[in-house]
Design a protein around this motif. Structure first.
Motif, mmCIF file in Angstrom:
data_model
loop_
_atom_site.group_PDB
_atom_site.id
_atom_site.type_symbol
_atom_site.label_atom_id
_atom_site.label_comp_id
_atom_site.label_asym_id
_atom_site.label_seq_id
_atom_site.Cartn_x
_atom_site.Cartn_y
_atom_site.Cartn_z
ATOM 1 N N SER A 20 23.165 52.750 40.816
ATOM 2 C CA SER A 20 23.813 52.788 39.674
ATOM 3 C C SER A 20 23.773 51.653 38.734
ATOM 4 O O SER A 20 23.204 50.633 39.131
ATOM 5 C CB SER A 20 25.399 53.068 40.207
ATOM 6 O OG SER A 20 25.941 51.832 40.600
ATOM 7 N N GLY A 21 23.962 51.991 37.655
ATOM 8 C CA GLY A 21 23.705 50.905 36.399
ATOM 9 C C GLY A 21 24.120 51.276 35.251
ATOM 10 O O GLY A 21 25.250 51.705 35.017
ATOM 11 N N ILE A 22 23.190 51.203 34.048
ATOM 12 C CA ILE A 22 23.565 51.437 32.863
ATOM 13 C C ILE A 22 22.444 52.320 32.300
ATOM 14 O O ILE A 22 21.287 52.278 32.678
ATOM 15 C CB ILE A 22 23.944 50.304 31.898
ATOM 16 C CG1 ILE A 22 22.573 49.301 31.606
ATOM 17 C CG2 ILE A 22 25.124 49.531 32.294
ATOM 18 C CD1 ILE A 22 22.751 48.391 30.464
ATOM 19 N N SER A 23 22.382 53.122 31.251
ATOM 20 C CA SER A 23 21.564 54.051 30.908
ATOM 21 C C SER A 23 21.861 54.057 29.336
ATOM 22 O O SER A 23 22.724 54.279 28.913
ATOM 23 C CB SER A 23 21.343 55.308 31.605
ATOM 24 O OG SER A 23 22.499 56.268 31.285
ATOM 25 N N ALA A 24 20.721 54.252 28.653
ATOM 26 C CA ALA A 24 20.762 54.781 27.146
ATOM 27 C C ALA A 24 19.711 55.639 26.848
ATOM 28 O O ALA A 24 18.689 55.833 27.390
ATOM 29 C CB ALA A 24 20.384 53.484 26.386
ATOM 30 N N ASP A 25 20.032 56.462 25.772
ATOM 31 C CA ASP A 25 19.310 57.710 25.452
ATOM 32 C C ASP A 25 18.804 57.388 23.841
ATOM 33 O O ASP A 25 19.593 57.072 23.056
ATOM 34 C CB ASP A 25 20.175 58.816 25.458
ATOM 35 C CG ASP A 25 19.469 60.189 25.260
ATOM 36 O OD1 ASP A 25 18.256 60.017 24.552
ATOM 37 O OD2 ASP A 25 19.790 61.209 25.745
ATOM 38 N N SER A 26 17.425 57.581 23.882
ATOM 39 C CA SER A 26 17.061 57.270 22.260
ATOM 40 C C SER A 26 17.428 58.669 21.603
ATOM 41 O O SER A 26 17.109 58.627 20.294
ATOM 42 C CB SER A 26 15.375 57.222 22.584
ATOM 43 O OG SER A 26 14.806 58.617 22.693
ATOM 44 N N ASP A 27 17.734 59.693 21.905
ATOM 45 C CA ASP A 27 18.306 60.651 21.209
ATOM 46 C C ASP A 27 19.748 60.633 20.769
ATOM 47 O O ASP A 27 20.599 60.790 21.919
ATOM 48 C CB ASP A 27 17.981 62.184 22.041
ATOM 49 C CG ASP A 27 18.248 63.260 21.053
ATOM 50 O OD1 ASP A 27 18.197 63.272 19.908
ATOM 51 O OD2 ASP A 27 18.544 64.419 21.649
ATOM 52 N N LYS A 28 20.210 60.195 19.719
ATOM 53 C CA LYS A 28 21.334 59.893 19.487
ATOM 54 C C LYS A 28 22.326 60.678 18.306
ATOM 55 O O LYS A 28 22.469 60.181 17.309
ATOM 56 C CB LYS A 28 21.542 58.290 18.981
ATOM 57 C CG LYS A 28 21.104 57.347 20.247
ATOM 58 C CD LYS A 28 20.981 56.054 19.503
ATOM 59 C CE LYS A 28 19.616 55.703 19.094
ATOM 60 N NZ LYS A 28 19.031 54.298 19.125
ATOM 61 N N PRO A 29 22.410 61.894 18.410
ATOM 62 C CA PRO A 29 22.979 62.571 17.478
ATOM 63 C C PRO A 29 24.469 62.336 17.393
ATOM 64 O O PRO A 29 24.853 61.801 18.240
ATOM 65 C CB PRO A 29 22.808 64.025 18.097
ATOM 66 C CG PRO A 29 22.556 64.187 19.617
ATOM 67 C CD PRO A 29 21.886 62.700 19.578
ATOM 68 N N ASP A 30 24.874 62.385 16.300
ATOM 69 C CA ASP A 30 26.379 62.064 15.940
ATOM 70 C C ASP A 30 27.397 62.906 17.179
ATOM 71 O O ASP A 30 27.155 63.957 17.391
ATOM 72 C CB ASP A 30 26.833 62.827 14.345
ATOM 73 C CG ASP A 30 26.085 62.055 13.373
ATOM 74 O OD1 ASP A 30 25.488 60.805 13.678
ATOM 75 O OD2 ASP A 30 26.172 62.411 12.427
ATOM 76 N N GLY A 31 28.144 61.909 17.661
ATOM 77 C CA GLY A 31 29.115 62.347 18.391
ATOM 78 C C GLY A 31 28.904 62.327 19.686
ATOM 79 O O GLY A 31 29.463 62.553 20.576
ATOM 80 N N THR A 47 23.900 44.857 28.394
ATOM 81 C CA THR A 47 24.092 45.967 27.446
ATOM 82 C C THR A 47 22.570 46.175 26.791
ATOM 83 O O THR A 47 21.663 45.541 27.114
ATOM 84 C CB THR A 47 24.837 45.966 26.344
ATOM 85 O OG1 THR A 47 24.980 46.814 25.549
ATOM 86 C CG2 THR A 47 24.442 44.533 25.340
ATOM 87 N N VAL A 48 22.441 47.649 26.428
ATOM 88 C CA VAL A 48 21.302 47.950 25.669
ATOM 89 C C VAL A 48 21.507 48.208 24.375
ATOM 90 O O VAL A 48 22.389 49.003 23.781
ATOM 91 C CB VAL A 48 20.743 49.429 26.274
ATOM 92 C CG1 VAL A 48 19.625 49.872 25.298
ATOM 93 C CG2 VAL A 48 20.283 49.352 27.505
ATOM 94 N N LEU A 49 20.916 47.190 23.453
ATOM 95 C CA LEU A 49 21.285 47.125 22.100
ATOM 96 C C LEU A 49 20.717 48.277 21.188
ATOM 97 O O LEU A 49 21.348 48.906 20.402
ATOM 98 C CB LEU A 49 20.998 45.856 21.520
ATOM 99 C CG LEU A 49 21.398 44.579 22.009
ATOM 100 C CD1 LEU A 49 20.922 43.517 21.259
ATOM 101 C CD2 LEU A 49 22.910 44.737 21.775
ATOM 102 N N ASP A 50 19.527 48.995 21.607
ATOM 103 C CA ASP A 50 18.900 49.995 21.015
ATOM 104 C C ASP A 50 17.754 50.690 21.973
ATOM 105 O O ASP A 50 17.292 50.078 22.636
ATOM 106 C CB ASP A 50 18.264 49.277 19.555
ATOM 107 C CG ASP A 50 17.739 50.382 18.596
ATOM 108 O OD1 ASP A 50 18.365 51.569 18.712
ATOM 109 O OD2 ASP A 50 16.654 50.393 18.157
ATOM 110 N N ALA A 51 17.745 51.805 21.573
ATOM 111 C CA ALA A 51 16.698 52.375 22.321
ATOM 112 C C ALA A 51 16.035 53.607 21.252
ATOM 113 O O ALA A 51 16.857 54.458 20.533
ATOM 114 C CB ALA A 51 17.178 53.430 23.464
ATOM 115 N N ALA A 52 14.933 53.370 20.997
ATOM 116 C CA ALA A 52 14.214 54.138 19.656
ATOM 117 C C ALA A 52 12.694 54.631 19.961
ATOM 118 O O ALA A 52 12.232 53.996 20.945
ATOM 119 C CB ALA A 52 14.185 53.303 18.561
ATOM 120 N N THR A 53 12.367 55.576 19.296
ATOM 121 C CA THR A 53 11.093 56.054 19.680
ATOM 122 C C THR A 53 10.248 55.828 18.447
ATOM 123 O O THR A 53 10.658 55.774 17.158
ATOM 124 C CB THR A 53 10.914 57.657 19.925
ATOM 125 O OG1 THR A 53 11.516 58.352 18.805
ATOM 126 C CG2 THR A 53 11.535 57.821 21.284
#
Length: 130
Positions: A20-31, A47-53
């Motif tokens: 277990s840890g933290i995860s972030a998704d580069s697909d960030k649709p509203d909501g 923390t993960v500040l940003d995730a982008a493609t």
């Protein structure tokens, strides 16, 4: 012999990391919640500040910025998982966990390149090594 195998199995289990840890998704649709904290203790330290493609020549490149919120050293591992436009995972277990050490309040960018050109986004998972 049976006891030796049991002892070895217990030692191996005792040396594993908590998945277990933290995860972030580069697909960030509203909501949509794009940062998920499964380990509250780690979530207080990281923390993960940003995730982008970013589109490369023929493959998608993923970049994530990871920041320590902790004064001390953190021994971590991270892993990228790539998904297609239907949110189906593309690279099931084809990439290994990559070690990462962060020092007091350090911020670092990590990146990965999709193995196939059908990738549309990624999720990055970060866990602490105990």
């Amino acid at each position: 012999m049976k006891y030796l195998l049991l002892l070895i199995a217990l030692l191996v289990v005792g040396c594993t990391t908590d998945t277990s840890g933290i995860s972030a998704d580069s697909d960030k649709p509203d909501g949509k919640q794009w940062l998920i904290v499964d380990n509250i203790s780690l979530g207080r330290k990281l923390t993960v500040l940003d995730a982008a493609t970013h589109q490369g020549m023929d493959r998608l490149r993923g970049v994530a910025t990871i920041q320590s919120l902790f004064k001390g050293d953190l021994n971590l591992q991270y892993r990228f998982y790539w998904y297609d436009s239907n949110n189906m995972q593309i690279n099931s277990a084809t990439t290994a966990w990559t070690p990462l050490s962060l020092h007091g309040k350090q911020q670092i960018q990590v990146q990965s390149v999709a193995l196939v050109n059908t990738a549309s986004h990624f999720k990055i998972y970060v866990r602490e090594v105990k």
